[in-house]
Design a protein around this motif. Structure first.
Motif, mmCIF file in Angstrom:
data_model
loop_
_atom_site.group_PDB
_atom_site.id
_atom_site.type_symbol
_atom_site.label_atom_id
_atom_site.label_comp_id
_atom_site.label_asym_id
_atom_site.label_seq_id
_atom_site.Cartn_x
_atom_site.Cartn_y
_atom_site.Cartn_z
ATOM 1 N N SER A 154 -7.174 10.386 14.778
ATOM 2 C CA SER A 154 -5.887 11.015 14.997
ATOM 3 C C SER A 154 -5.681 12.354 14.436
ATOM 4 O O SER A 154 -4.812 12.899 15.172
ATOM 5 N N GLY A 155 -6.588 12.837 13.813
ATOM 6 C CA GLY A 155 -6.696 14.484 13.648
ATOM 7 C C GLY A 155 -5.437 14.809 12.345
ATOM 8 O O GLY A 155 -5.462 16.155 12.455
ATOM 9 N N LEU A 156 -4.937 13.815 11.798
ATOM 10 C CA LEU A 156 -4.113 14.151 10.901
ATOM 11 C C LEU A 156 -4.645 14.791 9.575
ATOM 12 O O LEU A 156 -5.894 14.387 9.378
ATOM 13 N N GLU A 157 -4.127 15.679 8.997
ATOM 14 C CA GLU A 157 -4.677 16.496 7.698
ATOM 15 C C GLU A 157 -4.379 15.774 6.686
ATOM 16 O O GLU A 157 -4.923 15.693 5.766
ATOM 17 N N LYS A 158 -2.984 14.839 6.446
ATOM 18 C CA LYS A 158 -2.747 14.219 5.185
ATOM 19 C C LYS A 158 -1.670 13.321 5.679
ATOM 20 O O LYS A 158 -0.644 13.429 6.546
ATOM 21 N N VAL A 159 -1.779 12.221 4.940
ATOM 22 C CA VAL A 159 -0.708 11.132 5.141
ATOM 23 C C VAL A 159 -0.308 10.739 3.583
ATOM 24 O O VAL A 159 -0.919 11.000 2.731
ATOM 25 N N VAL A 160 1.087 10.275 3.776
ATOM 26 C CA VAL A 160 1.754 9.838 2.714
ATOM 27 C C VAL A 160 2.097 8.312 2.640
ATOM 28 O O VAL A 160 2.771 8.028 3.422
ATOM 29 N N LEU A 161 1.463 7.621 1.615
ATOM 30 C CA LEU A 161 1.920 6.178 1.869
ATOM 31 C C LEU A 161 3.017 5.591 0.760
ATOM 32 O O LEU A 161 2.865 6.010 -0.279
ATOM 33 N N GLU A 162 3.876 5.032 1.150
ATOM 34 C CA GLU A 162 4.874 4.300 0.547
ATOM 35 C C GLU A 162 4.482 3.140 -0.069
ATOM 36 O O GLU A 162 4.194 2.061 0.819
ATOM 37 N N SER A 163 3.998 2.790 -1.225
ATOM 38 C CA SER A 163 3.564 1.635 -1.894
ATOM 39 C C SER A 163 4.619 1.182 -2.992
ATOM 40 O O SER A 163 5.757 1.543 -3.027
ATOM 41 N N THR A 164 4.029 0.367 -3.981
ATOM 42 C CA THR A 164 5.031 -0.142 -4.711
ATOM 43 C C THR A 164 4.328 -0.157 -6.449
ATOM 44 O O THR A 164 3.163 -0.229 -6.462
ATOM 45 N N TYR A 165 5.219 -0.033 -7.436
ATOM 46 C CA TYR A 165 4.740 -0.392 -8.633
ATOM 47 C C TYR A 165 4.038 -1.815 -8.724
ATOM 48 O O TYR A 165 4.474 -2.623 -7.845
ATOM 49 N N GLY A 166 2.901 -1.787 -9.553
ATOM 50 C CA GLY A 166 2.283 -3.225 -9.532
ATOM 51 C C GLY A 166 1.275 -3.389 -8.462
ATOM 52 O O GLY A 166 0.864 -4.636 -8.476
ATOM 53 N N ALA A 167 1.232 -2.583 -7.452
ATOM 54 C CA ALA A 167 0.003 -2.990 -6.442
ATOM 55 C C ALA A 167 -1.301 -3.280 -7.391
ATOM 56 O O ALA A 167 -1.693 -2.455 -7.928
ATOM 57 N N GLN A 168 -1.702 -4.366 -6.626
ATOM 58 C CA GLN A 168 -2.802 -4.982 -7.338
ATOM 59 C C GLN A 168 -3.581 -5.811 -6.387
ATOM 60 O O GLN A 168 -2.915 -6.479 -5.461
ATOM 61 N N PRO A 169 -4.850 -6.285 -6.733
ATOM 62 C CA PRO A 169 -5.732 -7.138 -5.801
ATOM 63 C C PRO A 169 -5.054 -8.399 -6.108
ATOM 64 O O PRO A 169 -4.508 -8.830 -7.051
ATOM 65 N N GLU A 185 -4.324 -12.298 -3.787
ATOM 66 C CA GLU A 185 -3.701 -13.098 -2.467
ATOM 67 C C GLU A 185 -2.339 -13.722 -2.692
ATOM 68 O O GLU A 185 -2.102 -14.033 -3.906
ATOM 69 N N ARG A 186 -1.601 -13.694 -1.447
ATOM 70 C CA ARG A 186 -0.336 -14.307 -1.758
ATOM 71 C C ARG A 186 0.520 -14.061 -3.043
ATOM 72 O O ARG A 186 1.001 -14.668 -3.472
ATOM 73 N N CYS A 187 0.706 -12.733 -3.099
ATOM 74 C CA CYS A 187 1.432 -12.070 -3.946
ATOM 75 C C CYS A 187 2.412 -10.944 -3.277
ATOM 76 O O CYS A 187 2.578 -9.937 -3.830
ATOM 77 N N GLY A 188 2.719 -11.286 -2.124
ATOM 78 C CA GLY A 188 3.720 -10.231 -1.481
ATOM 79 C C GLY A 188 3.201 -8.736 -1.311
ATOM 80 O O GLY A 188 2.223 -8.530 -1.100
ATOM 81 N N ASP A 189 4.195 -7.837 -1.449
ATOM 82 C CA ASP A 189 3.763 -6.583 -1.449
ATOM 83 C C ASP A 189 2.782 -5.946 -2.517
ATOM 84 O O ASP A 189 2.111 -4.977 -2.043
ATOM 85 N N LEU A 190 2.735 -6.826 -3.507
ATOM 86 C CA LEU A 190 1.750 -6.391 -4.480
ATOM 87 C C LEU A 190 0.193 -6.114 -4.072
ATOM 88 O O LEU A 190 -0.524 -5.183 -4.240
ATOM 89 N N ASN A 191 -0.140 -7.386 -3.395
ATOM 90 C CA ASN A 191 -1.585 -7.290 -2.844
ATOM 91 C C ASN A 191 -1.688 -6.543 -1.384
ATOM 92 O O ASN A 191 -2.804 -5.869 -0.996
ATOM 93 N N ILE A 192 -0.544 -6.805 -0.722
ATOM 94 C CA ILE A 192 -0.623 -6.097 0.723
ATOM 95 C C ILE A 192 -0.687 -4.500 0.530
ATOM 96 O O ILE A 192 -1.715 -3.955 1.260
ATOM 97 N N LEU A 193 0.084 -3.974 -0.315
ATOM 98 C CA LEU A 193 0.176 -2.309 -0.629
ATOM 99 C C LEU A 193 -1.053 -1.818 -1.168
ATOM 100 O O LEU A 193 -1.692 -1.117 -1.003
ATOM 101 N N HIS A 194 -1.721 -2.759 -2.191
ATOM 102 C CA HIS A 194 -2.905 -2.478 -2.619
ATOM 103 C C HIS A 194 -4.057 -2.244 -1.739
ATOM 104 O O HIS A 194 -4.793 -1.367 -1.693
ATOM 105 N N GLU A 195 -3.821 -3.143 -0.773
ATOM 106 C CA GLU A 195 -5.071 -3.264 0.369
ATOM 107 C C GLU A 195 -5.022 -2.161 1.283
ATOM 108 O O GLU A 195 -5.952 -1.529 1.591
ATOM 109 N N PHE A 196 -3.628 -1.894 1.282
ATOM 110 C CA PHE A 196 -3.083 -0.380 2.297
ATOM 111 C C PHE A 196 -3.863 0.840 1.222
ATOM 112 O O PHE A 196 -4.391 1.684 2.088
ATOM 113 N N GLU A 197 -3.670 0.648 0.079
ATOM 114 C CA GLU A 197 -4.274 2.029 -0.789
ATOM 115 C C GLU A 197 -5.780 1.958 -0.482
ATOM 116 O O GLU A 197 -6.087 3.068 -0.521
#
Length: 286
Positions: free
Chosen positions: A99-114, A116-128
């Motif tokens: 993409s050539g981007l120099e910086k991105v900012v990710l909107e994640s969540t309190y409690g992001a953690q590894p 499975e089947r834990c909603g945003d907590l594990n999905i956004l941890h994987e994104f991070e």
């Protein structure tokens, strides 16, 4: 400097794009529907209608800018949200490659953690984690519980009740989407560091009883908290249209949050919007 905003038609993306435009920045609003384009163009933004699952099309949009705000769109709760949302994470990550981007900012969540089947907590941890494995510099903004999660309960509050799965007197960090958007705008304009983690919540922590009190004050009528017993959570989600898989995932995420399944941050940024101010505006508009 062109700044690209994913999810510009949503609560946080809209607030981030608005804050940047108010500061005279050049913004490209990425939308999922062309019907939102006239509004953003009237505000001075450029627009692009893209399916985030189309990595090639999204990469082409990213190549038009230098910085980007990323979030993961929620999956359809009638399907398998975990599978759908992980697929979206992978598609966005593929679009960042080249993409050539120099910086991105990710909107994640309190409690992001590894896990499975834990909603945003594990999905956004994987994104991070995925961001940590690629070369573009990034910041992660972990958000407290969105005050907008109470929006759909306005009609129930008008009828005198506030149904919730959270214990009535359990205080949680909550935050208004507009404060998250403003904080994200600041992150996007800051120097590009190798790695950056920020927590954002509101001016105080609140319980469901506080939420009911805020509705009562705004509506001028009593509002009673109705707590759904834990053993009924899955069925309660299913009655709202969730699939079995999505209901189990959201119930597990709720349990982790209610049971203190992650440490609260010692340092965090406080937004300005109080719960009462947020509910007052919600009631005025509803």
């Amino acid at each position: 400097m062109m700044i690209i905003i994913l999810g510009a038609s949503g609560h946080v993306g809209s607030a981030a794009a608005t804050a940047l435009l108010e500061q005279g920045e050049t913004v490209l609003a990425v939308l999922h529907s062309a019907r939102h384009e006239p509004v953003w163009r009237s505000r001075g933004a450029e627009t692009a209608v893209v399916d985030v699952h189309d990595s090639d099309a999204l990469r082409a949009v990213f190549q038009r800018g230098r910085r980007a705000f990323l979030l993961n769109p929620p999956g359809d709760v009638a399907g398998d949200t975990e599978r759908e949302e992980l697929g979206t994470v992978h598609a966005i990550m593929a679009a960042l490659d080249g993409s050539g981007l120099e910086k991105v900012v990710l909107e994640s969540t309190y409690g992001a953690q590894p896990g499975e089947r834990c909603g945003d907590l594990n999905i956004l941890h994987e994104f991070e984690q995925a961001l940590s494995r690629q070369p573009i510099r990034f910041a992660v903004q972990r958000a407290a519980y969105y005050m907008s999660n109470w929006d759909d309960l306005l009609d129930a509050a008008k009828a005198g009740t506030l149904p919730t799965m959270i214990p009535a007197d359990l205080e949680l960090p909550m935050v208004a989407p507009i404060d998250l958007g403003r904080a994200a705008a600041r992150r996007l304009l800051e120097p590009a560091r190798s790695e950056d983690l920020h927590y954002v919540e509101g001016p105080s922590r609140y319980s469901p009883r506080d939420v009911a009190g805020a509705f009562a004050k705004a509506l001028g009528t009593p509002v009673k908290v109705l707590v759904t017993p834990r053993e009924q959570w899955v069925e309660a989600f299913k009655k709202l249209g969730f699939s079995q898989a999505a209901a189990e995932s959201y119930a597990k995420m709720t349990a982790v949050s209610v049971d203190g399944g992650f440490p609260m941050p010692e340092t965090y940024e406080r937004g300005e919007t109080t719960l009462q101010a947020y509910i007052d505006q919600l009631v005025a508009g509803g």
